[in-house]
Structures are given as C-alpha cells and as structure tokens.
Design an enzyme around this catalytic site. Structure first.
Site, PDB file in Angstrom:
ATOM      1  N   THR A  57      11.215  -5.888   5.880  1.00  0.00           N
ATOM      2  CA  THR A  57      12.438  -5.189   5.988  1.00  0.00           C
ATOM      3  C   THR A  57      13.240  -5.389   7.538  1.00  0.00           C
ATOM      4  OG1 THR A  57      13.193  -2.943   6.273  1.00  0.00           O
ATOM      5  CG2 THR A  57      11.105  -3.130   6.902  1.00  0.00           C
ATOM      6  N   ASP A  58      14.300  -5.148   7.484  1.00  0.00           N
ATOM      7  CA  ASP A  58      15.160  -5.212   8.823  1.00  0.00           C
ATOM      8  C   ASP A  58      15.167  -4.230   9.617  1.00  0.00           C
ATOM      9  OD1 ASP A  58      16.383  -3.197   7.277  1.00  0.00           O
ATOM     10  OD2 ASP A  58      18.585  -4.133   7.509  1.00  0.00           O
ATOM     11  N   GLU A  59      14.448  -3.169   9.153  1.00  0.00           N
ATOM     12  CA  GLU A  59      14.125  -1.881   9.909  1.00  0.00           C
ATOM     13  C   GLU A  59      12.981  -2.252  11.139  1.00  0.00           C
ATOM     14  OE1 GLU A  59      13.502   1.767   8.230  1.00  0.00           O
ATOM     15  OE2 GLU A  59      15.088   1.637   6.513  1.00  0.00           O
ATOM     16  N   TYR A  89       7.481   4.178   9.176  1.00  0.00           N
ATOM     17  CA  TYR A  89       7.340   3.268   7.924  1.00  0.00           C
ATOM     18  C   TYR A  89       7.699   1.908   8.512  1.00  0.00           C
ATOM     19  CZ  TYR A  89      10.050   0.148   4.821  1.00  0.00           C
ATOM     20  OH  TYR A  89      10.378  -1.072   3.961  1.00  0.00           O
ATOM     21  N   LYS A 101       5.404  -1.652   8.667  1.00  0.00           N
ATOM     22  CA  LYS A 101       5.706  -2.948   8.225  1.00  0.00           C
ATOM     23  C   LYS A 101       5.908  -3.852   9.465  1.00  0.00           C
ATOM     24  CE  LYS A 101       7.385  -3.978   4.620  1.00  0.00           C
ATOM     25  NZ  LYS A 101       6.707  -4.389   3.332  1.00  0.00           N
ATOM     26  N   PRO A 114      14.469  12.709  11.702  1.00  0.00           N
ATOM     27  CA  PRO A 114      14.180  12.203  13.417  1.00  0.00           C
ATOM     28  C   PRO A 114      14.144  10.833  13.334  1.00  0.00           C
ATOM     29  CG  PRO A 114      12.486  13.724  12.197  1.00  0.00           C
ATOM     30  CD  PRO A 114      13.451  13.435  11.043  1.00  0.00           C
TER      31      PRO A 114
END
Ligand code: NAD
Ligand code: DAU
Length: 352
Positions: A133-135, A158, A162, A290
C-alpha cells in the site's frame, strides 16, 4: 508442457477476488489456487461466476499458521505467489494491532519461508509478488507525490505492519535470493468492497438514510483507483515486472474526502430519485481517526513508462458503476452487513 501453479492469497477479499477472476479467465493454462481464511472480509460469494472453472481451486487456510502453509506447499509445487491476504482496515488496526502483526507480518514471513524452502536451488522462473500500500510512505503535505524512492514512514498499526512485511520481502531477496516484486497502490474502490471502507460504507448509509460520519474536518486527500484497473496492473507486474523492483500504482485521481462525499451524495440522489441535496444533509462531522494521514498521492509514472500500464476507467465511470453494483446487489450487502458487522458498526460509530 507442465501447467504453472499460481497461489493467490486473500482471493476471497475485495481486490483479491478481482485478481482471481482476471487470472482464471485470462490464463486457462495456469492452475490457480486461492488460499483464504474467510475472515469477516473474505466472501466466496465474490467468486460464484468462476467457482467451477477447471483451472481454479479454493483452499481455506490461515497464512499465520506455518503448518497449514507448509502443508499447502507440499501439496502443490507453486511456481509463483501473488500475495494479497491481509488485515486491511486502518480503524480496526487501531483497535487491535496484534491481529495485524499476526496476519500481515507473521503470515507474510510464513509464505516467504515456504517459497524459500520449496524453491531452494531452483529459483529461476519463480516469483513472489507482494501487494502493498501507499500508506507505508506516511503522509504528504499539500505538495509532492509518493515515489518508489520515498522513505517509509508509516503512521498507523496497519501501515506499520504492511511496511514490516515489505521489508521482509526485500530482505528475503537479499538474503536468500528469493525472486520478488512489490507494488504499493493507492485507495481502491469498486464492486465487492466491504462496507467498512469510505465509499461502500457511505453508499450503504445514504441508501439507508443513516448519518455519514466524516472524520475530522473532511479535508483529507486520497488518490482513488478503480479495482479492476488495479487487477490489470497486478497481472502486468506479475508477468512483466522486474525482479527486485517496486512499482507504485495510483489513479492520477486525488480527491478531498468531503468533495468526494458530496459527489457521491449527488450520484445517489439521482439514482434513487431523491431531490438534489437530500443526501448531503446526512453528512455528520465526527471525531477524527487517531494518526490520520493528511494526504496520499502516487507518482505512477514508473509503471506507466516501464510496463505501459495506466488506469482505463475514469473516476466518473468507475464511481457510477460502483454505485449501480451496490444498488443491484442488495443481497450481497445484506449478507455482509448481518452478524459481526452490526457489532463493529455500533462500536465504531455508535448506533446512529
Ligand atoms: P480485504 O480486507 O477486502 O481482503 C483481505 C482478504 O484476506 C480477505 O478475503 C480475508 O479473508 C483474507 N485474510 C485475512 N487474514 C487472513 C489470514 N490470516 N489467512 C488467509 N487469508 C486471510 O482487503 P483488500 O482491500 O482486498 O486488500 C488486499 C491487499 O491489498 C492487502 O494486502 C492490502 O494491504 C492491499 N491494498 C489494499 C488497498 C485498498 O484500497 N483496499 C490499496 C492498496 C493495497
Ligand atoms: O491508501 C491505500 C489504503 O487505502 C489501503 O492500504 C487500505 O487497505 C484501505 O483501507 C485504504 O485506507 P484508508 O484509510 O485511506 O481508507 P478508508 O476507506 O478507511 O478511508 C478513506 C478516507 O475516508 C480516510 O481519510 C478516512 C476517511 N473516513 C473513512 C471512514 C471509514 C471517514 O471520514 N469516515 C469513515 O467512516
């Protein structure tokens, strides 16, 4: 010629089911095994159209259980793995980080170990493809884009899980010579997405005339990609990507949440025959998430120039098709929003 065996993990989930469908239909010469635990997010109802295809098998198993993973690798001599299984919802990771470590980190390492052992001495032609993911890149200010070279800076449990799994994949490449490729994609939307994520949740709530819970000031930005275009990109990278490389995938399509929500309200009013402005009245600003990342935006020029992939569906087309799908598939929605979903919803949002 021996048939190739491909393992797809998380194939009963949102993106995974679109990837399984594409691969099963496009490559009759492959034997495709879909491994999924069928958590709340996994649904074999996503795959009824290909369930009986001769080149497809489903196996229910837990990637975090090394014994189950190794047994599966003993049964099938996999040539490649496309790994999508994960806990995927940021809000749930804030409530229960360890379940994200278990599936996203331990599960990924179990798969890597199985590949390393099965492919020892014969890595040629094998491939471990990790979907990320880009997160993992953290958050952007009002300027700039995430590049493949952007430093990792995850902000949620999360994205930290990842990021950790991405690092393990690269480490297995360096340490054991495991042939691998990683992609980091932006926000997906489309049919069969579980209604905990923004777009399907809001479609569902608009339909039911329930409050639309907008986190914080609603000025957070995401880069949206139609899920079928992500599945096309995954096919491309699996077959043509270079070992050891990372490719960013995005929609060239940034939206502030509140603008997207207003657009969706307008589309829904039209489709449901309601007066313009009706659904916007459901918008309710609530406490912020948050660690909420302010802005994601992907520079997808590498996959475009090197592999010739770009989105094929405009946001207007994709969103209209998505809304139509949810309105036409109320049974699907009813099935996934019964049971555990209601408990989750009340805990997250109260019983508004
Ligand atoms: P999803 O939550 O819809 O599906 C995840 C699937 O994994 C489900 O079918 C679930 O049953 C399965 N699963 C969960 N734990 C498992 C376990 N321990 N063993 C076996 N299977 C298990 O997720 P999604 O949105 O389809 O995302 C798929 C992948 O793509 C994830 O790795 C996610 O991080 C990544 N990703 C998602 C997006 C997005 O916008 N949804 C964007 C970029 C990357
Ligand atoms: O960027 C890729 C990621 O996109 C994936 O890796 C994740 O698996 C996927 O869940 C998604 O993460 P987001 O947190 O961006 O998606 P979500 O749909 O949860 O939220 C999108 C935006 O909408 C975000 O800014 C939070 C906001 N939001 C979300 C929900 C569920 C709200 O304002 N209200 C809500 O009720």
């Amino acid at each position: 010629m021996m048939k190739k065996h491909i393992l797809i993990t998380g194939g009963a989930g949102f993106i995974g089911s679109h990837v399984v469908r594409l691969m099963v239909n496009r490559y009759p010469e492959y034997e495709i095994v879909n491994l999924d635990l069928l958590t709340y997010a996994g649904n074999l109802g996503n795959l009824t159209d290909i369930a009986n295809a001769p080149n497809y098998q489903f196996v229910r198993a837990d990637i975090a259980d090394a014994v189950q993973v190794n047994e599966l690798f003993d049964r099938f001599a996999f040539d490649g793995v496309i790994h999508l299984a994960a806990e995927s919802h940021v809000d749930r990771s804030i409530e229960d980080p360890l379940s994200f470590v278990r599936t996203n980190v331990i599960g990924t390492v179990n798969l890597l170990n199985a590949c390393r052992d099965q492919w020892a001495g014969q890595m040629e032609g094998k491939r471990f493809y990790h979907i990320s993911t880009d997160e993992v890149y953290g958050t952007l200010g009002s300027e700039g884009l995430f590049m493949e070279t952007t430093a990792y800076d995850p902000n949620s449990p999360y994205s930290a899980s990842k990021a950790s799994s991405d690092h393990f994949v690269r480490a297995y490449g360096e340490t054991y010579g495991l042939p691998h490729v990683v992609t980091n994609c932006s926000n997906n939307y489309g049919p069969q997405q579980f209604p905990e994520k923004l777009i399907p949740l809001f479609i569902h709530n608009i339909k039911e005339e329930k409050a639309l819970p907008v986190y914080g000031d609603g000025m957070y930005t995401r880069d949206w990609l139609y899920v079928i275009d992500h599945a096309r990109a995954i096919d491309k990278v699996y077959h043509e990507g270079l070992n050891g490389e990372t490719y960013n995938i995005g929609g060239f399509n940034e939206w502030k949440n509140i603008d997207l929500i207003r657009l969706l309200c307008g589309i829904m009013d039209e489709k449901l025959g309601r007066v313009t402005g009706h659904s916007e009245k459901l918008i309710t600003y609530v406490k912020d998430r948050p660690g909420h990342d302010r802005r994601y935006a992907i520079d997808a020029s590498k996959i475009k120039s090197e592999l010739g992939w770009e989105p094929s569906v405009t946001f207007e087309e994709g969103l209209a098709e998505t809304v139509e799908w949810y309105l036409e598939n109320s049974e699907w929605l009813k099935n996934v929003t019964s049971g555990e979903y209601q408990q989750y919803y009340d805990q997250m949002y109260g019983s508004r």
